[in-house]
Enzyme design. Sequence first.
Site, PDB file in Angstrom:
ATOM      1  N   GLY A 347      38.238  32.140  45.090  1.00  0.00           N
ATOM      2  CA  GLY A 347      38.645  33.011  44.001  1.00  0.00           C
ATOM      3  C   GLY A 347      38.854  34.421  44.488  1.00  0.00           C
ATOM      4  N   GLY A 350      38.533  42.030  41.607  1.00  0.00           N
ATOM      5  CA  GLY A 350      38.807  43.400  41.992  1.00  0.00           C
ATOM      6  C   GLY A 350      38.017  43.811  43.224  1.00  0.00           C
ATOM      7  CG  PHE A 351      34.735  41.405  43.932  1.00  0.00           C
ATOM      8  CD1 PHE A 351      34.828  40.493  44.967  1.00  0.00           C
ATOM      9  CD2 PHE A 351      34.809  40.939  42.628  1.00  0.00           C
ATOM     10  CE1 PHE A 351      34.975  39.143  44.697  1.00  0.00           C
ATOM     11  CE2 PHE A 351      34.955  39.596  42.359  1.00  0.00           C
ATOM     12  CZ  PHE A 351      35.046  38.691  43.397  1.00  0.00           C
ATOM     13  N   GLY A 352      37.263  41.872  45.895  1.00  0.00           N
ATOM     14  CA  GLY A 352      37.634  41.203  47.139  1.00  0.00           C
ATOM     15  C   GLY A 352      37.803  39.719  46.879  1.00  0.00           C
ATOM     16  CB  VAL A 354      34.677  34.132  46.265  1.00  0.00           C
ATOM     17  CG1 VAL A 354      33.462  33.255  46.502  1.00  0.00           C
ATOM     18  CG2 VAL A 354      34.298  35.335  45.421  1.00  0.00           C
ATOM     19  CE  LYS A 368      31.074  40.209  45.036  1.00  0.00           C
ATOM     20  NZ  LYS A 368      30.245  40.435  43.868  1.00  0.00           N
ATOM     21  CG  ASP A 467      31.229  43.109  34.946  1.00  0.00           C
ATOM     22  OD1 ASP A 467      31.795  43.113  33.834  1.00  0.00           O
ATOM     23  OD2 ASP A 467      31.846  43.028  36.025  1.00  0.00           O
TER      24      ASP A 467
END
Length: 637
Positions: A347, A350-352, A354, A368, A467
């Site tokens: 997947g 926004g963070f990067g 997986v 991740k 979140d």
Amino acid sequence: MLPNLFQTYSFFLLILVLVHAPRVLSKNDEAYVNCGIQVRCANMEISYPFWGGKRPSYCGYPGYELKCNGDAPELTMMDVSYRVLDINTSSQNVIVARADYWNDYCPDKYVNTTLDAALFNYTSTFPNLTLYYDCPSGVRRYPNSFTCSDTNTNISVFYTATGSDTVTVSCMDNVTVPIFQSAADDIENGLAGSITQLSAMGLLREALTGGFGLELIAINNSLCEGCVGSGGQCGYNATSNEFACFCPDMPYPSTCPNNTNTGLAVWKKKAGISAGVSVLIVLFVMVGCFRIIKCLLAGKTLVFWKKESEDDKNMEAFARNYGSWAPKRYNYSAVKKMTNSFTCKLGQGGFGCVYKGKLPDGRMVAVKLLSKSKGNGQDFINEVASISRTSHVNIVTFMGFCFERSRRALIYEFMPNGSLDKFIYNRGSSNENLNLEWKTTYQIAVGIARGLEYLYRGCNTRILHFDIKPHNILLDQNFIPKISDFGLAKLCQKTESMVSMSHVRGTTGYIAPEVFCRNFRGVSHKSDVYSYGMLVLEMVGGRKNIDVQVSHSSQIHFPTWIYKQLQPGKDLTVLRSITNEEEEETARKMVLVSLWCIQPNPSDRPSIDKVVEMLEGSSHLLEIPPNPFMFSIQNTP
Ligand SMILES: *[C@@H]1O[C@H](CO)[C@@H](O)[C@H](O)[C@H]1NC(C)=O
Ligand SMILES: *[C@@H]1O[C@H](CO)[C@@H](O)[C@H](O)[C@H]1NC(C)=O
Ligand SMILES: *[C@@H]1O[C@H](CO)[C@@H](O)[C@H](O)[C@H]1NC(C)=O
Ligand SMILES: *[C@@H]1O[C@H](CO)[C@@H](O)[C@H](O)[C@H]1NC(C)=O
Ligand SMILES: *[C@@H]1O[C@H](CO)[C@@H](O)[C@H](O)[C@H]1NC(C)=O
Ligand SMILES: *[C@@H]1O[C@H](CO)[C@@H](O)[C@H](O)[C@H]1NC(C)=O
Ligand SMILES: *[C@@H]1O[C@H](CO)[C@@H](O)[C@H](O)[C@H]1NC(C)=O
Ligand SMILES: *[C@@H]1O[C@H](CO)[C@@H](O)[C@H](O)[C@H]1NC(C)=O
Ligand SMILES: *[C@@H]1O[C@H](CO)[C@@H](O)[C@H](O)[C@H]1NC(C)=O
């Protein structure tokens, strides 16, 4: 005596090298080198015609300066700052959003959006969002109005996306901000479907943070393409006010001549590099020998190169504080190996990204990999610190991390069923496997509440997640939910009942009003309760809470619609696939509890342990909550 002599000798050698190395290495034109440096800000590459930061002004066009403001590049036009959300170099378009309207609706100064016509044009015709300030009290009854409050003033605000709202307003000030047509449509449709004030504010926020498109009109892209094609770096000559092509040897007006990239120039460049490399090798050998001799003489252990960054120091401190609790640290090559060079992508966010991976002992993991520009080292350490403290069946198990300068990764247990969102938003999907039974839906809701309860129960420190949303709930092979992604989490002392926050955290649609709106105060664990309520409603509805694609406009905003179904004479059998009384009872409990959770006033929401209790008790013991959407922001303390 020997070390001292050696030291002096190496010192002189070092000076010699430092004086000569730049000259040997920089046979290339300075502008060519400077404009070739890759500069990134918030995952965007800053290149011609932009300059700023490490790129001197001659690397771009005057007026196209970008300042990297932490999480986004910003450009300033007519004294107004704009956050750059996207850059498309090939079409010379950018998407920008007003920086003063980023999570704020009442900036200190009211300024219209005005373009510098010499530099920018809109990429198409954008509708205007108009915000009216200091309106007469009469307009407050509409959902598209609210009040900005601080200690000395209350400013009433009214907004409209297309001007089709026929209310005549005589407000003191007004500001126009271009927004995308789709965002304007969302607002119009939402208002037509009589959504609530709070949902309307969510749409307002999305419109303002979605930005609008600008075309860079001052430059001729074919000039730069020609220059780059000939091996140069695009730039600008401030003396002649014209395009300049910086080539390895010197600047030219448009392209580099053929020979600069071949023959002599390349030979010179190669010679320069190899000379530099040889000098460095000699230096390393010298330092090495010196250290070895010194150590042999002193009988000490050998420390070759020790350079610690601030983040490294913090990481060491963290590991020390945690002692045996500290999670395992992997180096980057081990991470690369366990993910088979990042081949299986699970997947992206926004963070990067997986990736699926396998530990040496055969256990499956999810890795991740955080994108380089995302957050600073301290944020990462906080995240590791938050998750390292957890051990609960409803919290994803953390197995280790990688922290090697800008390379950062988190390693979790692998969850075969992926995240909850794909089981919720499956309307119209033919895949029967994605339909959860009511019993499973209920167990997932209880599991998430237990996980949250665990996070707040900590002895000295509580963890606020900030979140909670379907994407961050993972499901194991038995559909046991696990809370994941602590990237926005905050650790706080048990004695702190309220938390102060420097910036907004969360995702639109799930953020509690007190978190995103500065009118409200008092961010606490009740803010996660709110997000939890929104999530459970989505599970019940099997859809997004706001969905303009539904067939009946009364159903656009699911929470409002479902609230009406609780009234006497109505029931919940209208919900998807309710076949018996037991399922209706389960659904009713989940609806009642989640409507309590999304009460606008945090003190009206139940605490999370109460939520678990309510879910596990009988629905007959639950009162119908006040309508969460009948409130006016002014009434909230
Ligand atoms: C950039 O713009 C061009 C032309 O409009 C378009 O074809 C391309 O897909 C865009 N690139 C990105 C990354 O959006
Ligand atoms: C913005 O523009 C409108 C007209 O389009 C004007 O009436 C209004 O005064 C302007 N507002 C400000 C703050 O300049
Ligand atoms: C700006 O864009 C509009 C269309 O969006 C176009 O009609 C107009 O000619 C453009 N102006 C300039 C100066 O390019
Ligand atoms: C938006 O407002 C500006 C004035 O601020 C005006 O020039 C422009 O024409 C408006 N755009 C539309 C689509 O009405
Ligand atoms: C702002 O509104 C609140 C609530 O309506 C009220 O208590 C307060 O006095 C107002 N402040 C000012 C400065 O008018
Ligand atoms: C915007 O405000 C100005 C005064 O600042 C007023 O003259 C103008 O009529 C207003 N425009 C609209 C569309 O209300
Ligand atoms: C852009 O530059 C190319 C090559 O120099 C030139 O042929 C073209 O006419 C220029 N286009 C404009 C709009 O100035
Ligand atoms: C800039 O242009 C002037 C005049 O054409 C020229 O003399 C000068 O060498 C140019 N400088 C650079 C850095 O290209
Ligand atoms: C550069 O090389 C191309 C083909 O390799 C040739 O056609 C062209 O004339 C050359 N230009 C110059 C300035 O030497």
